[in-house]
Design a protein around this motif. Structure first.
Motif, short mmCIF file in Angstrom:
data_model
loop_
_atom_site.label_atom_id
_atom_site.label_comp_id
_atom_site.label_asym_id
_atom_site.label_seq_id
_atom_site.Cartn_x
_atom_site.Cartn_y
_atom_site.Cartn_z
N THR A 107 0.87 -1.24 -0.08
CA THR A 107 -0.01 0.02 -0.02
C THR A 107 0.89 1.21 -0.04
OG1 THR A 107 -1.84 -1.22 1.10
CG2 THR A 107 -1.77 0.99 1.23
N VAL A 108 0.56 2.16 -0.97
CA VAL A 108 1.27 3.43 -1.07
C VAL A 108 0.47 4.44 -0.79
CG1 VAL A 108 2.82 4.74 -2.75
CG2 VAL A 108 2.97 2.19 -2.73
N ALA A 109 0.97 5.51 -0.06
CA ALA A 109 0.20 6.56 0.16
C ALA A 109 0.14 7.53 -0.98
CB ALA A 109 0.48 7.30 1.56
N LYS A 110 -1.01 8.13 -1.46
CA LYS A 110 -0.98 9.06 -2.27
C LYS A 110 -0.59 10.41 -1.74
CE LYS A 110 -4.92 6.65 -4.94
NZ LYS A 110 -6.18 7.16 -5.26
N GLU A 111 -0.12 11.29 -2.79
CA GLU A 111 0.44 12.60 -2.31
C GLU A 111 -0.89 13.65 -2.71
OE1 GLU A 111 3.51 14.01 -4.53
OE2 GLU A 111 3.11 12.47 -6.08
N PRO A 112 -0.89 15.05 -1.89
CA PRO A 112 -1.72 15.83 -2.12
C PRO A 112 -1.56 16.45 -3.69
CG PRO A 112 -0.59 16.54 -0.14
CD PRO A 112 0.06 15.27 -0.90
N GLY A 113 -2.68 16.82 -4.11
CA GLY A 113 -2.77 17.22 -5.64
C GLY A 113 -4.33 17.38 -6.26
N MET A 114 -4.43 18.09 -7.31
CA MET A 114 -5.83 18.25 -7.70
C MET A 114 -5.89 18.61 -9.12
SD MET A 114 -6.89 21.91 -6.69
CE MET A 114 -8.45 21.82 -7.38
N ILE A 115 -6.87 18.41 -9.68
CA ILE A 115 -7.06 18.70 -11.17
C ILE A 115 -7.56 20.11 -11.48
CG2 ILE A 115 -8.46 18.08 -13.32
CD1 ILE A 115 -8.65 15.29 -12.46
N ILE A 116 -6.97 20.86 -12.19
CA ILE A 116 -7.20 22.22 -12.18
C ILE A 116 -8.09 22.62 -13.35
CG2 ILE A 116 -6.33 24.63 -12.76
CD1 ILE A 116 -3.40 23.41 -11.83
N ALA A 117 -8.00 21.96 -14.48
CA ALA A 117 -9.07 21.89 -15.47
C ALA A 117 -8.82 20.87 -16.27
CB ALA A 117 -8.85 23.78 -16.35
N PRO A 118 -9.96 20.59 -17.33
CA PRO A 118 -11.10 21.45 -17.32
C PRO A 118 -12.21 20.73 -16.12
CG PRO A 118 -11.03 19.64 -18.89
CD PRO A 118 -9.95 19.51 -18.25
N CYS A 119 -11.65 19.55 -15.55
CA CYS A 119 -12.80 19.02 -14.69
C CYS A 119 -13.03 19.76 -13.41
CB CYS A 119 -12.16 17.45 -14.58
SG CYS A 119 -11.78 16.63 -15.79
N THR A 120 -13.98 19.75 -12.75
CA THR A 120 -14.35 20.24 -11.45
C THR A 120 -14.80 18.97 -10.56
OG1 THR A 120 -16.75 20.75 -12.21
CG2 THR A 120 -14.99 22.51 -12.44
N ASN A 121 -14.35 17.92 -10.71
CA ASN A 121 -14.69 16.87 -9.78
C ASN A 121 -13.37 15.79 -10.25
OD1 ASN A 121 -15.24 14.41 -12.08
ND2 ASN A 121 -16.28 16.16 -12.91
N HIS A 122 -13.40 14.99 -8.88
CA HIS A 122 -12.15 14.03 -9.12
C HIS A 122 -12.67 12.51 -9.06
CE1 HIS A 122 -9.89 17.39 -8.25
NE2 HIS A 122 -9.15 16.99 -8.27
N SER A 123 -13.93 12.44 -9.52
CA SER A 123 -14.43 11.11 -9.79
C SER A 123 -14.01 10.39 -11.07
CB SER A 123 -15.73 11.08 -9.32
OG SER A 123 -16.55 11.99 -10.25
N THR A 124 -14.86 9.37 -11.54
CA THR A 124 -14.46 8.84 -12.71
C THR A 124 -15.16 9.50 -13.75
OG1 THR A 124 -14.46 6.57 -11.55
CG2 THR A 124 -15.00 6.70 -14.08
N CYS A 125 -14.24 9.83 -15.03
CA CYS A 125 -14.92 10.56 -15.87
C CYS A 125 -16.25 10.07 -16.60
CB CYS A 125 -13.89 10.80 -17.09
SG CYS A 125 -14.46 11.88 -18.46
N PRO A 126 -17.38 10.74 -16.46
CA PRO A 126 -18.46 10.08 -17.11
C PRO A 126 -18.60 10.06 -18.65
CG PRO A 126 -18.91 12.55 -16.70
CD PRO A 126 -17.46 12.27 -16.22
N MET A 127 -17.72 10.53 -19.25
CA MET A 127 -17.68 10.14 -20.62
C MET A 127 -16.54 8.92 -20.94
SD MET A 127 -18.07 13.69 -22.75
CE MET A 127 -19.37 14.73 -22.49
N HIS A 128 -15.82 8.78 -20.11
CA HIS A 128 -14.67 7.39 -20.15
C HIS A 128 -15.33 6.31 -19.49
CE1 HIS A 128 -10.54 5.76 -19.80
NE2 HIS A 128 -10.80 5.77 -21.02
N ASN A 129 -16.01 5.45 -20.16
CA ASN A 129 -16.72 4.37 -19.24
C ASN A 129 -15.54 3.05 -19.30
OD1 ASN A 129 -16.91 3.85 -21.95
ND2 ASN A 129 -18.86 3.32 -22.11
N THR A 130 -14.80 2.94 -20.13
CA THR A 130 -13.98 1.63 -20.06
C THR A 130 -12.56 2.38 -20.59
OG1 THR A 130 -14.63 1.35 -22.42
CG2 THR A 130 -15.92 0.14 -20.75
N SER A 131 -11.64 1.53 -20.29
CA SER A 131 -10.50 1.82 -20.72
C SER A 131 -10.14 1.11 -22.04
CB SER A 131 -9.45 1.20 -19.68
OG SER A 131 -9.48 -0.07 -19.55
#
Length: 839
Positions: A574-598
């Motif tokens: 288990t590796v701890a994640k580090e602080p960070g954020m998405i600046i643009a264009p997303c205003t959410n950090h959940s799964t992209c609603p337009m990217h359903n599958t890899s």
């Protein structure tokens, strides 16, 4: 400003001698320039009616001199005279005799003066002569009035605009206290040659070189009596009645009605609507101005000099060969979907080690403008979301910002420097031209010498790397086999990586490339910008990188650790994640609603991308062969991520369903300083707003990670409706909406194949089953499935044969609308008949 007649009414020594004998009130003599331009008045006929003065039509070539008469001294207690009731006291006989003699002399010499002026061919307009004579006679009445009555008479005669010298200092103060500050008509000395061909109503004014220039005017000067005096400051100026309005009024009078002026409301908001809300302006996704003009000094000028040493035809042929022919569909230019072209990566990359002379020229001419425009648009959006403090801290730090262009060949550095230059000019308004600007340290990846030489000609103080360092396979500290300290790592404050993911075919290699760029970032606030073409594959590459960063590196409140699988799924670290954020264009950090599958998805219609318009330079216009369109709307997908800093925790930003509900209610009555308003918690328009009659429809990506359709009607809010009609693709919306529904998305086939691939696979399976059936090994289920497919195919053929045959439209053929409707009607009738037969 004086008008010009055919000849001056007082352009000879006789007229000068005549007017010089008239006296003003000031002691001594006072020279008044430019009565030659002509200030002519009409004498007041009675006390209740006044005649406005007129401006003579042409300046003269001589000067008039007026000397002011001596004013009789009023003894204490002496009664002042007024215009309403003349005083019984009269001037002394000597003074009266002097005035009468002067008037008689004027009348006696009038004919002689006119004859002399006529002989000298300098006779002016009789109306002008009459005006000057009446003006002199008006001044002769000054001795008969007290200061108060004289001020009142001047007010009646001239109104708000009075000639210079008519009132002295004390009378001017009295006039100001009674009627307000007057407009003094200054009379200048004029010297313009006589020109009989000029229009008598033409206006002239004196320029800086003491010459006279013609002034064009459209409206005639109205008499003062015709101009109503309005003291109500809220009452607007009187509007002239047009021909159409006059005809409308006449018709209304004939019908016994009246004209009701109403403001016709169309789809546009009336001019009286308020301006954009501050929160709407804060959420704008666009440059200012919205169309980018590539700077000549740093971009187009140096590239033009470099390309001038080579043949334009040779450069165009090389660009067409490399980038897919006419239109350059495989460059940064995004071909329309109707072209149905394959989505191929850009064949030239800045990291490739071999690049010929003409290939490097094609890189500059075809790729530099698009990379610059799209990168500048993204940098402007990042600057808006992070604020002024972020970029100013980078500029003020020791050595300045450290920026890496990982795949733009230097175009990203040029865009970054323009952002820094604009911010520096704001910080230092008196910055002299040519003085150095703290751009910081720049590093550009150029694998070939030819591209490096060209980029170095446009970028000074820049380091060029043949390849990026690999930090994924470098130890981070001492180990059992190597106890030395870990080697120093290069850290960059901003990394720009445009068009670098599609060239990597394998998904695991793309993830390794993105992780290496993440390792190159400054852990205390570094910015990573990934950018690709605005097509389905480009979006999927960006969405895959976003998913990997959220899964492995960026911590969220509901995900703070990442489990790495080792040899066995049971054994994991288990590796701890580090602080960070998405600046643009997303205003959410959940799964992209337009990217359903890899992975790639066939038949995708909905994907997140944006556009930026820029003006093509001349060398790109020659390559494109576009003569009637000099601009391009470049489409791109991007993501900007910050490492080590999470503003969600610092500012208390929530990106969830509650934030979406708050945005739906709207922040119209709040300002930017409100703690509840946060731009990073607003929904973003992922498609152009649909502006319909009376309402605007938004397709928004909400902070909850959902795609919703919001409707803003006219009845919701006047301000919100106005801003909605002015909104653009990519804007953050802060003024709420009236209704919201989930939007259906077309994300293609989840199995990774399109319709053609699915039919081909089924045909191959049928062929294999036939071979097995011949051997007798096919099962009953497969046979039944095959029979069903054959029956479905036969039914389809029968149904198609039952439909009427509609001739195909040939190229260039114009089919009338009635023919189209008739063909559609035949098809509908055939479909109803077939349905009835089936029943």
């Amino acid at each position: 400003m004086l008008s010009r007649p055919s000849a001056s009414s007082a352009s000879c020594p006789h007229a000068r001698q005549l007017l010089r004998s008239r006296a003003y009130r000031n002691a001594g003599s006072r020279q008044v320039h430019g009565v030659t331009g002509g200030l002519a008045t009409q004498q007041k006929r009675n006390a209740t009616q006044r005649r406005p003065y007129s401006v003579a039509s042409q300046p003269s070539s001589c000067k008039f001199y007026f000397s002011k008469p001596t004013v009789p001294q009023w003894a204490p207690g002496q009664r002042a005279m007024s215009t309403a009731a003349p005083s019984a006291e009269t001037p002394q006989p000597s003074e009266t005799h002097h005035i009468n003699a002067l008037i008689e002399r004027i009348n006696a010499n009038e004919d002689e003066m006119a004859q002399l002026m006529n002989d000298l061919d300098m006779m002016g307009d009789p109306e002008d002569m009459e005006g000057i004579r009446e003006f002199v006679e008006f001044l002769s009445e000054r001795d008969q009035h007290s200061p108060e009555s004289w001020v009142h008479l001047v007010r009646q005669q001239f109104g708000d605009t009075i000639p210079e010298g008519v009132l002295d200092e004390s009378e001017m103060k009295l006039y100001t206290s009674l009627y307000g500050e007057p407009i003094v008509q200054e009379i200048f000395e004029e010297s313009i040659a006589e020109d009989d061909e000029q229009d008598s109503d033409q206006l002239y004014r004196e320029d800086r070189d003491a010459n006279w220039e013609e002034i064009k005017y459209e409206e005639e000067v109205k008499a003062e009596d015709d101009v109503p005096v309005v003291y109500d400051m809220e009452v607007g100026p009187e509007e002239e009645e047009t021909i159409a309005m006059r005809r409308t009024r006449e018709v209304a009078e004939q019908l016994g009605g009246e004209v009701m002026l109403e403001q016709f409301e169309n789809e546009a908001v009336p001019d009286s609507a308020p301006r954009s809300h501050p929160l709407t302006t804060e959420g704008k996704f666009q440059t200012d101005p919205s169309t980018i003009h590539l700077p000549k000094s740093t971009v187009t000028g140096p590239i033009s000099v470099i390309l001038s040493e080579f043949s334009n035809r040779h450069i165009a042929d090389t660009a067409h060969r490399l980038f897919g022919g006419a239109g350059l569909p495989h460059s940064t230019t995004t071909a329309p979907p109707r072209a149905q072209l394959p989505q191929l990566p850009i064949p030239l990359t800045a990291s490739q080690h071999f690049m010929g002379e003409m290939e490097a020229n094609a890189f500059l001419a075809a790729l530099y403008p698009g990379i610059y425009a799209s990168t500048l648009s993204v940098l402007v959006e990042i600057r808006k979301r992070l604020g002024t403090d972020w970029i100013r801290e980078l500029i003020s730090q020791e050595g300045g910002p450290n920026v890496l262009d990982a795949s733009g060949g230097g175009a990203g550095i040029l865009a970054w420097r323009d952002i820094v230059r604009a911010e520096w000019e704001t910080m230092v308004p008196d910055h002299p031209d040519g003085a150095p600007i703290p751009y910081g340290r720049s590093t550009v990846l150029t694998g070939s010498d030819t591209l490096r030489l060209r980029a170095s000609a446009m970028l000074d103080n820049t380091t060029f790397l043949p390849r990026l360092p690999d930090y994924l396979h470098v130890r981070e500290g001492p180990t059992l086999h190597d106890t030395r300290a870990a080697p120093k790592r290069k850290q960059f404050d901003v990394i720009i990586a445009p068009h670098s993911l599609l060239n990597i075919e394998e998904d695991y290699e793309r993830k390794a490339y993105v992780e290496n760029l993440w390792a190159l970032l400054n852990p205390n606030g570094g910015i990573l910008i990934l950018l690709e073409k605005g097509r389905q594959k480009g979006f999927e590459a960006i969405a895959g990188a976003r998913e990997m960063l959220l899964k492995r590196h960026i911590a969220s409140p509901d995900s703070t650790e990442y489990a790495t699988a080792l040899e066995s799924p049971v054994e994991s670290e288990t590796v701890a994640k580090e602080p960070g954020m998405i600046i643009a264009p997303c205003t959410n950090h959940s799964t992209c609603p337009m990217h359903n599958t890899s992975g790639p998805t066939k038949g995708r219609k909905d994907y997140c991308h944006f556009e930026q318009r820029y003006i093509r330079p001349a060398f790109l216009q020659r390559i494109m062969g576009a003569k009637d369109r000099n601009h391009e709307d470049i489409k791109f997908s991007y993501v900007a991520v910050q490492r080590g800093v999470d503003m969600r925790q610092k500012r208390g930003i929530r990106q969830d369903a509650e934030a979406t509900d708050a945005a739906f209610e709207g922040f119209e009555h709040q300002d930017e300083s409100s703690r509840e308003f946060q731009p990073l918690a607003l929904p973003r328009a992922v498609y152009p707003p649909l502006k319909r009659r009376g309402h605007v429809i938004f397709d928004l990506c909400t902070p909850a990670g959902k795609i919703e359709r919001w409707t803003v009607p006219r009845s919701f809010s006047r301000q919100a409706y106005r801003d909605a009609r002015k909104s653009h693709w990519g804007d953050l919306w802060a003024l709420g909406a009236k209704t919201r529904i989930p939007r259906k998305l077309n994300l293609g086939d989840k199995h990774g194949e399109g319709k053609k691939e699915r039919l081909a696979r089924r045909a191959a399976d049928k062929a294999a089953m036939r071979e097995v059936d011949e051997e007798g090994d096919i099962d009953e289920h497969a046979r039944d499935e095959e029979e069903d497919d054959e029956e479905e195919l036969a039914d389809g053929k029968r149904n198609r044969s039952a439909l009427p045959e509609i001739p195909m439209r040939k190229k260039g053929q114009n089919i009338p609308s009635w023919k189209k409707h008739a063909d559609k009607k035949k098809i509908r009738q055939a479909m109803r008949k077939r349905s009835a037969e089936d029943l």
